[in-house]
Structure formats: structure tokens, C-alpha cells
Design an enzyme around this catalytic site. Sequence first.
Site, PDB file in Angstrom:
ATOM      1  N   ASP A   9       0.886  -1.159   0.000  1.00  0.00           N
ATOM      2  CA  ASP A   9       0.000   0.000   0.000  1.00  0.00           C
ATOM      3  C   ASP A   9       0.929   1.216   0.000  1.00  0.00           C
ATOM      4  O   ASP A   9       1.791   1.335   0.872  1.00  0.00           O
ATOM      5  CB  ASP A   9      -0.850  -0.056   1.274  1.00  0.00           C
ATOM      6  N   ASN A  23      -6.630  13.908  -9.493  1.00  0.00           N
ATOM      7  CA  ASN A  23      -7.373  14.500 -10.618  1.00  0.00           C
ATOM      8  C   ASN A  23      -7.018  15.985 -10.654  1.00  0.00           C
ATOM      9  O   ASN A  23      -6.360  16.501  -9.745  1.00  0.00           O
ATOM     10  CB  ASN A  23      -8.887  14.277 -10.471  1.00  0.00           C
ATOM     11  N   GLY A  31      -9.710   5.613  -5.300  1.00  0.00           N
ATOM     12  CA  GLY A  31      -8.460   4.909  -5.607  1.00  0.00           C
ATOM     13  C   GLY A  31      -7.317   5.301  -4.686  1.00  0.00           C
ATOM     14  O   GLY A  31      -7.490   5.524  -3.482  1.00  0.00           O
ATOM     15  N   ASP A  33      -5.684   8.016  -4.622  1.00  0.00           N
ATOM     16  CA  ASP A  33      -5.892   9.402  -4.172  1.00  0.00           C
ATOM     17  C   ASP A  33      -6.661   9.401  -2.834  1.00  0.00           C
ATOM     18  O   ASP A  33      -6.254  10.064  -1.854  1.00  0.00           O
ATOM     19  CB  ASP A  33      -6.715  10.121  -5.268  1.00  0.00           C
ATOM     20  N   SER A 116      -2.898   6.306 -13.767  1.00  0.00           N
ATOM     21  CA  SER A 116      -3.950   6.163 -14.791  1.00  0.00           C
ATOM     22  C   SER A 116      -4.473   4.746 -14.980  1.00  0.00           C
ATOM     23  O   SER A 116      -5.383   4.528 -15.778  1.00  0.00           O
ATOM     24  CB  SER A 116      -3.490   6.687 -16.171  1.00  0.00           C
ATOM     25  N   GLY A 118      -6.113   2.814 -13.026  1.00  0.00           N
ATOM     26  CA  GLY A 118      -7.301   2.423 -12.265  1.00  0.00           C
ATOM     27  C   GLY A 118      -8.522   3.084 -12.880  1.00  0.00           C
ATOM     28  O   GLY A 118      -8.934   2.765 -14.000  1.00  0.00           O
ATOM     29  N   TYR A 120      -8.922   5.803 -14.352  1.00  0.00           N
ATOM     30  CA  TYR A 120      -8.717   6.455 -15.644  1.00  0.00           C
ATOM     31  C   TYR A 120      -8.562   5.468 -16.802  1.00  0.00           C
ATOM     32  O   TYR A 120      -8.400   5.868 -17.952  1.00  0.00           O
ATOM     33  CB  TYR A 120      -7.529   7.423 -15.577  1.00  0.00           C
TER      34      TYR A 120
HETATM   35  N1  AR6 Z   1      -1.342   1.769  -3.052  1.00  0.00           N
HETATM   36  C1  AR6 Z   1      -0.795   1.515  -4.267  1.00  0.00           C
HETATM   37  N2  AR6 Z   1      -1.500   1.471  -5.396  1.00  0.00           N
HETATM   38  C2  AR6 Z   1      -2.836   1.680  -5.304  1.00  0.00           C
HETATM   39  C3  AR6 Z   1      -3.481   1.952  -4.072  1.00  0.00           C
HETATM   40  C4  AR6 Z   1      -2.667   1.999  -2.913  1.00  0.00           C
HETATM   41  N3  AR6 Z   1      -3.176   2.258  -1.711  1.00  0.00           N
HETATM   42  N4  AR6 Z   1      -4.811   2.114  -4.321  1.00  0.00           N
HETATM   43  C5  AR6 Z   1      -4.969   1.940  -5.635  1.00  0.00           C
HETATM   44  N5  AR6 Z   1      -3.804   1.662  -6.246  1.00  0.00           N
HETATM   45  P1  AR6 Z   1      -6.360   5.021  -9.431  1.00  0.00           P
HETATM   46  P2  AR6 Z   1      -6.004   6.690 -11.828  1.00  0.00           P
HETATM   47  C6  AR6 Z   1      -3.497   1.431  -7.659  1.00  0.00           C
HETATM   48  O1  AR6 Z   1      -7.763   4.742  -9.799  1.00  0.00           O
HETATM   49  O2  AR6 Z   1      -6.341   5.549 -12.707  1.00  0.00           O
HETATM   50  C7  AR6 Z   1      -9.089   9.033  -8.357  1.00  0.00           C
HETATM   51  O3  AR6 Z   1     -10.426   9.129  -8.005  1.00  0.00           O
HETATM   52  C8  AR6 Z   1      -4.614   0.893  -8.504  1.00  0.00           C
HETATM   53  O4  AR6 Z   1      -4.658  -0.540  -8.416  1.00  0.00           O
HETATM   54  O5  AR6 Z   1      -6.085   5.355  -8.027  1.00  0.00           O
HETATM   55  O6  AR6 Z   1      -4.843   7.547 -12.174  1.00  0.00           O
HETATM   56  C9  AR6 Z   1      -8.445  10.372  -8.662  1.00  0.00           C
HETATM   57  O7  AR6 Z   1      -9.005  11.416  -7.874  1.00  0.00           O
HETATM   58  C10 AR6 Z   1      -4.164   1.335  -9.889  1.00  0.00           C
HETATM   59  O8  AR6 Z   1      -3.262   0.367 -10.470  1.00  0.00           O
HETATM   60  O9  AR6 Z   1      -5.768   6.264 -10.284  1.00  0.00           O
HETATM   61  C11 AR6 Z   1      -8.756  10.552 -10.095  1.00  0.00           C
HETATM   62  O10 AR6 Z   1     -10.040  11.067 -10.305  1.00  0.00           O
HETATM   63  C12 AR6 Z   1      -3.392   2.596  -9.645  1.00  0.00           C
HETATM   64  O11 AR6 Z   1      -3.188   2.686  -8.229  1.00  0.00           O
HETATM   65  C13 AR6 Z   1      -8.678   9.164 -10.643  1.00  0.00           C
HETATM   66  O12 AR6 Z   1      -8.973   8.289  -9.552  1.00  0.00           O
HETATM   67  C14 AR6 Z   1      -4.073   3.875 -10.098  1.00  0.00           C
HETATM   68  O13 AR6 Z   1      -5.484   3.771  -9.879  1.00  0.00           O
HETATM   69  C15 AR6 Z   1      -7.290   8.828 -11.123  1.00  0.00           C
HETATM   70  O14 AR6 Z   1      -7.318   7.570 -11.744  1.00  0.00           O
END
Ligand code: AR6
Length: 340
Positions: A9, A23, A31, A33, A116, A118, A120
Site C-alpha cells: 500500500d 485529478n 483509488g 488518491d 492512470s 485504475g 482512468y
Molecule cells: N497503493 C498503491 N497502489 C494503489 C493503491 C494503494 N493504496 N490504491 C490503488 N492503487 P487510481 P487513476 C493502484 O484509480 O487511474 C481518483 O479518483 C490501482 O490498483 O487510483 O490515475 C483520482 O481522484 C491502480 O493500479 O488512479 C482521479 O479522479 C493505480 O493505483 C482518478 O482516480 C491507479 O489507480 C485517477 O485515476
Amino acid sequence: MPLQMIREDITRMKTDAIVNAANSTLMGGGGVDGCIHRAAGPELQQACSKLGGCPTGEARITPGFRLPCKYIIHTVGPVWQGGSQGEPELLRACYRNSLALAAAHHCRSIAFPLISAGAYGYPKRQALTIAVETIRSVLTRQEQDMLVYLVLLDTDFIAREEPCSTELPGFIREIRSGRSAPVHRNHDLPGRYTARSCAPCILSEEDSFPVKGFCASTTLNNRLAKLDESFSQMLLRKIDELGISDAACYKRANTDRKLFSKIRSDVHYRPSKTTAVAFAIALELNRQETDELLRKAGFALSDSSKFDIIIQYFISKGNYDIFEINEALFAFDQPLLGSR
Ligand code: AR6
């Protein structure tokens, strides 16, 4: 500036900086964030509200607040729209700008999530390739040493989509069942257990003398006085033969200057197995030379360990891309090559 992949994590990473896949409002979301905002505490949102947002591909920095890291670097990845809307270039910019901001703040270590990949919607395999390629291109150019972690929660996709993934499990199974012998096996080991070599050696008084309470024969002392080329001597000789710089070598080995200086200054340096293999890969040694280098460090590649078989697989393919090798090792839960 080595690159390592890790399952963790990101909010638990004790690096100087962690990167948030934010974002453009920087006001938090789901996610990674959401995890970062929850763990850092409400002070993070107060700090973010003063930044005035962040365009896609750029990066902003705040303190880490309640997180174990010093800084949080917020970057905004592109939303996947099929790949023809400049997504790859924007994603590369996220990594480049985050690394530049970390360097400007003298960070020695940084952890990235897979930006991006997740909400995105960026295809994970493509997002990982861009992350690795961009980080590695920055690390080969950058003077300053920085340890970069790519933090991956979901790793199944690597094992599923890895180019080697269709062949590698078969390679491992075949070696285990003894059906294939893709690696050179040394059959001409000296017959150490012959009757002659087992015969007790009787020393005369002149033949032996005490060394710290132990009575060593002159033959043994002669052998000890003529030690073979050491690991570090062979490594430095190979670097000279290849005509590459020390820096090029330790970067190819995914290690850093500090470790290399230790090896350079200590003729009897004993590396870990992952470091020894990393240098064999950096020098693009064939199987026989790899065995020789590893032996000098007290190691061998066997058919009984997944790690060893994966290394053998890549060497047999002539593929010395340390980051590809690390992806495969990571997918099979093995220790990675290089510094950590
Ligand atoms: N530690 C490590 N990796 C993680 C964790 C964590 N705690 N949680 C998720 N991931 P995402 P995006 C991974 O959706 O696609 C938000 O709402 C996850 O498995 O977090 O860039 C923002 O505010 C994935 O592989 O980010 C934006 O609106 C990766 O992190 C939007 O999501 C990215 O997933 C950004 O989307």
C-alpha cells in the site's frame, strides 16, 4: 538510481516522496488518491486547496503530513480514450515531471503507483511499460542517485500478459521434471571422492606449521597464497574489456554508485546473490561466464529454484534487459535484481 517493483500500500512507503494519482482539482477522490488523503489527514486537503489545481501531465508537491514520507507529489494522469488522444505522451510527462520535482526537493527515494491504470482506464500492461521505460530513461540520464519504487497492488496482469509468461512457466516445469536440459551442466567435476583423494594425508613436521592453532600444510598455504581472481577483480576486468564506464555498468545493473564504490575499493567484496546476478546481466555474460562470476561470489544457478531458472531463461534467450527480468521475477514472487 535503481528501480524496484514492490507489492505494498503506497501510504506505507517510507520513501522521501510518494506520488499520488490525482485529478486536476487536486481535491481528493477515490483509488490511491482517496487512500493517500485518508492516511495523510485533513491537512492535506487544506494544502491542496491552495495549489489551484494541476493540468494533466504536470505535478505539484505538498508535505506528507501524517504519512511516513516527507512529500506527496500529486500528478494527474490522462484518462484513457483509446490511445490516440496523446495519452502515452501525457503519461510519460507525469513520471518525468514527478521525478524532476522530487530531484528539485533533494529526494533520495520516491514511490509511484501505476498512474492512470485504475479509474482512468489506461490498460495496465501499457501503463506499466510506459512507467518502466520513462523511469529508466530518466535514471540513465540523471547524475543524482535516487531509489525509485513502482508500487503495484494488482500484479496478476504481469504474469498474464508478460511476453515471457507463456513460455516461462513451461520452462520452469520442464526443468523440474528433467525433461529438458537447456542449461550447460558441468559434468567434468574432479573426482573428489576417489579412494586416492580420500586417503589420509600424513604431514611431516616440516610440512606443517601452526596458523592460529590450526596446523596447515605448506600445500594448503601455497594454495591460499595464490587465490584466484576475486568477484570484484573479474567484474572490473570485464568492465575494462567491454570499454564501458563504471556508471554505465552500475546503472545497467540497477544498482547505485555507493554500492559500486564498495565493490571497487574492496577486492574481496562479497555481494548478495541478486547483486552478483545483476552485474552478470549488466555485463551481458553468457551462461559459462555467469557461472564463473557467481562462483567467485560463492553462488551458483541451480535447477531447483524459480529465481535461478528465470535467470537461466533470460540468459538462454540473450535477453539482458534487467527491467524485463525484474518484471518476470516480480510476477513469480522472486527477489529482484539490483539495489533496494
Ligand atoms: N497503493 C498503491 N497502489 C494503489 C493503491 C494503494 N493504496 N490504491 C490503488 N492503487 P487510481 P487513476 C493502484 O484509480 O487511474 C481518483 O479518483 C490501482 O490498483 O487510483 O490515475 C483520482 O481522484 C491502480 O493500479 O488512479 C482521479 O479522479 C493505480 O493505483 C482518478 O482516480 C491507479 O489507480 C485517477 O485515476
